[in-house]
Structure formats: structure tokens, C-alpha cells
Design a protein around this motif. Structure first.
Motif, short mmCIF file in Angstrom:
data_model
loop_
_atom_site.label_atom_id
_atom_site.label_comp_id
_atom_site.label_asym_id
_atom_site.label_seq_id
_atom_site.Cartn_x
_atom_site.Cartn_y
_atom_site.Cartn_z
N GLY A 71 -2.66 -30.30 -5.50
CA GLY A 71 -2.87 -29.78 -4.16
C GLY A 71 -2.36 -28.35 -4.05
O GLY A 71 -1.66 -27.85 -4.92
N GLU A 72 -2.70 -27.69 -2.94
CA GLU A 72 -2.33 -26.28 -2.78
C GLU A 72 -0.90 -26.09 -2.29
O GLU A 72 -0.42 -24.95 -2.17
N SER A 73 -0.17 -27.17 -2.03
CA SER A 73 1.14 -27.04 -1.39
C SER A 73 2.24 -26.49 -2.30
O SER A 73 3.33 -26.19 -1.83
N ASN A 74 1.99 -26.36 -3.60
CA ASN A 74 2.96 -25.71 -4.48
C ASN A 74 2.75 -24.20 -4.57
O ASN A 74 3.49 -23.52 -5.28
N VAL A 75 1.74 -23.68 -3.86
CA VAL A 75 1.54 -22.23 -3.83
C VAL A 75 2.79 -21.57 -3.27
O VAL A 75 3.35 -22.01 -2.26
N GLY A 76 3.23 -20.51 -3.93
CA GLY A 76 4.47 -19.85 -3.55
C GLY A 76 5.67 -20.34 -4.32
O GLY A 76 6.76 -19.79 -4.21
N LYS A 77 5.47 -21.39 -5.14
CA LYS A 77 6.57 -21.97 -5.93
C LYS A 77 6.24 -21.91 -7.42
O LYS A 77 6.61 -22.80 -8.20
N HIS A 78 5.55 -20.84 -7.82
CA HIS A 78 5.08 -20.74 -9.20
C HIS A 78 6.23 -20.63 -10.21
O HIS A 78 6.08 -21.01 -11.37
N LYS A 79 7.39 -20.13 -9.79
CA LYS A 79 8.50 -19.95 -10.72
C LYS A 79 9.08 -21.27 -11.19
O LYS A 79 9.66 -21.35 -12.28
N THR A 80 8.98 -22.30 -10.38
CA THR A 80 9.53 -23.62 -10.74
C THR A 80 8.45 -24.62 -11.11
O THR A 80 8.77 -25.73 -11.57
N TYR A 81 7.20 -24.25 -10.94
CA TYR A 81 6.11 -25.23 -11.04
C TYR A 81 5.99 -25.87 -12.41
O TYR A 81 5.96 -27.10 -12.54
N ALA A 82 5.88 -25.07 -13.48
CA ALA A 82 5.60 -25.62 -14.80
C ALA A 82 6.68 -26.60 -15.25
O ALA A 82 6.38 -27.69 -15.75
N GLU A 83 7.94 -26.22 -15.08
CA GLU A 83 9.03 -27.10 -15.52
C GLU A 83 9.05 -28.40 -14.72
O GLU A 83 9.32 -29.47 -15.27
N ARG A 84 8.77 -28.31 -13.42
CA ARG A 84 8.80 -29.52 -12.61
C ARG A 84 7.62 -30.43 -12.92
O ARG A 84 7.75 -31.66 -12.87
N MET A 85 6.48 -29.84 -13.25
CA MET A 85 5.37 -30.69 -13.66
C MET A 85 5.69 -31.36 -14.99
O MET A 85 5.35 -32.54 -15.20
N LYS A 86 6.33 -30.65 -15.90
CA LYS A 86 6.74 -31.26 -17.16
C LYS A 86 7.70 -32.42 -16.90
O LYS A 86 7.60 -33.48 -17.53
N THR A 87 8.64 -32.23 -15.98
CA THR A 87 9.56 -33.30 -15.61
C THR A 87 8.80 -34.51 -15.11
O THR A 87 9.11 -35.66 -15.47
N MET A 88 7.80 -34.26 -14.27
CA MET A 88 6.99 -35.35 -13.73
C MET A 88 6.25 -36.10 -14.84
O MET A 88 6.28 -37.34 -14.90
N VAL A 89 5.61 -35.36 -15.75
CA VAL A 89 4.84 -35.99 -16.83
C VAL A 89 5.77 -36.77 -17.76
O VAL A 89 5.46 -37.91 -18.15
N ASP A 90 6.90 -36.18 -18.11
CA ASP A 90 7.87 -36.87 -18.98
C ASP A 90 8.31 -38.19 -18.35
O ASP A 90 8.40 -39.22 -19.04
N LEU A 91 8.58 -38.16 -17.05
CA LEU A 91 9.03 -39.37 -16.36
C LEU A 91 7.94 -40.43 -16.33
O LEU A 91 8.19 -41.60 -16.64
N TRP A 92 6.73 -40.03 -15.97
CA TRP A 92 5.63 -41.00 -15.91
C TRP A 92 5.40 -41.65 -17.27
O TRP A 92 5.23 -42.87 -17.37
N ARG A 93 5.39 -40.85 -18.32
CA ARG A 93 5.17 -41.41 -19.66
C ARG A 93 6.28 -42.39 -20.02
O ARG A 93 6.02 -43.45 -20.60
N LYS A 94 7.51 -42.04 -19.69
CA LYS A 94 8.64 -42.92 -20.00
C LYS A 94 8.52 -44.23 -19.24
O LYS A 94 8.77 -45.31 -19.79
N GLU A 95 8.14 -44.15 -17.97
CA GLU A 95 8.12 -45.36 -17.15
C GLU A 95 6.95 -46.27 -17.52
O GLU A 95 7.06 -47.49 -17.38
N TRP A 96 5.84 -45.72 -17.95
CA TRP A 96 4.74 -46.58 -18.40
C TRP A 96 5.02 -47.17 -19.79
O TRP A 96 4.53 -48.24 -20.12
N GLY A 97 5.79 -46.45 -20.60
CA GLY A 97 6.19 -46.98 -21.89
C GLY A 97 5.05 -47.17 -22.87
O GLY A 97 5.08 -48.08 -23.71
N LEU A 98 4.02 -46.30 -22.76
CA LEU A 98 2.85 -46.43 -23.63
C LEU A 98 2.70 -45.22 -24.54
O LEU A 98 1.59 -44.90 -24.99
N GLY A 99 3.79 -44.55 -24.79
CA GLY A 99 3.74 -43.38 -25.67
C GLY A 99 3.40 -42.10 -24.91
O GLY A 99 3.51 -42.02 -23.68
N GLU A 100 2.96 -41.12 -25.67
CA GLU A 100 2.67 -39.79 -25.10
C GLU A 100 1.27 -39.79 -24.50
O GLU A 100 0.33 -39.18 -25.02
#
Length: 240
Positions: A71-100
Motif C-alpha cells: 500500500g501507499e502508506s509507507n510513502v515518506g518512510k523510505h529510510k526504514t522500509y527495506a529493513e522492516r520489510m526484511k523483518t516481516m519476511v523473516d518472521l513470516w518464514r519462521k512462523e510458517w516453518g516451511l523454509g525460505e
């Protein structure tokens, strides 16, 4: 099949649990905009509503991967965006427990407004996120918006967005040969005969026009940008 788990206009932070989001100094979890007059309820990013209420109940499903339409609501937060999306993806992968599990996502659509520069910065952050999130890829949308749609944050052509995500999955996840899943990506530049010669990855078949390419600019060391004319050079390169 596809499980549709979505909430319009939300942020990356809205799909993370409270114990992670509480560490972000720019996020006020005590604020409840549902109680405020004139609030944009669709932007409410409480982990209770989205992470716990929308995403968490799906974790008993066996899945093949994730498709993410930002969504467009992260506009203006580009400095933190990539790392926080990585955090989100890492968490989702861990919680599903199906690998990468593969994570394929959509570039924010072009949008012409007084905030258009911030939109461009977020698209740049999205592009860079591919380099820090393993087994991820972004599909481009810059050519899927008609000129008259530029002031509209919701362009109409979602069909080709879906097709490009499908091509990415068919190519990268299912290994079907002969599918080009990426658009051209800048590789290198050299100065020759007073022009900049640009080389690209994922452009082995050349380009769909020989001249009249729009959107190119040049700048010197002063970083003042000027519109530039661009044309195909030796079939596989672009001369600016």
C-alpha cells in the motif's frame, strides 16, 4: 489456489506483532485512530487487527510462497522500509516453518502529486530490498499506468500486475524455462563519443522501441538533472 489476506492501504509495520513494532520509535501503539474524528480507518495498523487477526489464523495452511502488494502508506518512510520489510519476511518464514519461502512483491505504482518524489524514494527502497531479502523479487509497474491515471493512486490495470507475479513464480519457483520474469535492470555505464552508453541485465532480447524513450535524465557532479534523449545502441544497449 490463492489465499487473499489483505487490508487496503496498510503499512509493513501493520503486519508485524506488537513485540517488534513496539521497538520502532516512530510508531505510537497507544494511539487508536478509530476513536478520532475523520480518521482513515483503512490505515489503522494495529498488530491486533492485521497481524494477529488476519495473518495469524492462516499459519496452519501449507503454502508455496507469498505475494505482496504494498500500500501507499509507507510513502515518506523510505529510510526504514527495506529493513522492516526484511523483518516481516523473516518472521513470516519462521512462523510458517516451511523454509525460505519465495517472497514476490509489486513495485508501488507511479503517482504524480506534490509528494511524487517521496513515491520515487519508496520505489527505490523497494528495489534495494531485493538485495537484502533472500529468495525475493520485485515486478515493475511503471509501464502499466496510462498518462491520464498518473494523479490516481489506484490505476486500473491489475490484470498485468497479476500476470507478472505469475511469470515470476513460474520462472523462479516452478523452474519453467523460456519465461522472462524481470524487466530491464541497470548494469553499467560508459562514456563514449559524448554520450552515456547504458547496459542492462534482463534485456537479452533488446527493447521494444528504437528511439523516443522517455524518462531519462542526465546530471553532472552538481547533481542538477536535465531531460535527456535516449535511443537503442547496438541492439542491446541504450545511448543517452
Amino acid at each position: 489456489g490463492i489465499i487473499n489476506c489483505s487490508w487496503g492501504g496498510t503499512t509493513v509495520e501493520g503486519w508485524l506483532p506488537r513485540e517488534i513494532v513496539s521497538q520502532y520509535p516512530d510508531i505510537d501503539l497507544k494511539r487508536d485512530i478509530r476513536k478520532e474524528d475523520g480518521h482513515d480507518w483503512w490505515h489503522y495498523m494495529s498488530p491486533i487487527l492485521m497481524y494477529n487477526g488476519t495473518l495469524k489464523p492462516l499459519q496452519n495452511y501449507t503454502i508455496k510462497g507469498f505475494l505482496w502488494y504494498q500500500g501507499e502508506s509507507n510513502v515518506g518512510k523510505h529510510k526504514t522500509y527495506a529493513e522492516r520489510m526484511k523483518t516481516m519476511v523473516d518472521l513470516w518464514r519462521k512462523e510458517w516453518g516451511l523454509g525460505e519461502l519465495p517472497f514476490y512483491y509489486v513495485e508501488l505504482a507511479p503517482y504524480k502529486s506534490t509528494e511524487s518524489y517521496d513515491f520515487a524514494l519508496l520505489r527505490e527502497a523497494q528495489f534495494k530490498a531485493q538485495s537484502i531479502i533472500p529468495n525475493s523479487a520485485m515486478i515493475s509497474t511503471n509501464d502499466l499506468v496510462e498518462p491520464y491515471e498518473m494523479p490516481n493512486v489506484h490505476p486500473k490495470n491489475k490484470t498485468d500486475v497479476g500476470k507478472r507475479l505469475a511469470y515470476m513464480a513460474l520462472s523462479k519457483t516452478y523452474g519453467i524455462p523460456g519465461i522472462e520474469a524481470y524487466g530491464p535492470v541497470y548494469k553499467s555505464m560508459e562514456i563514449k563519443d559524448g554520450a552515456a552508453i547504458l547496459s542492462f541485465d534482463h534485456a537479452s532480447e533488446g527493447f521494444n522501441r528504437m528511439a523516443g524513450m522517455e524518462g531519462f535524465e542526465v546530471a553532472g557532479s552538481d547533481r542538477v538533472f536535465y531531460p535527456a534523449e535516449a535511443e537503442v545502441y547496438n541492439n542491446l544497449h541504450i545511448k543517452v
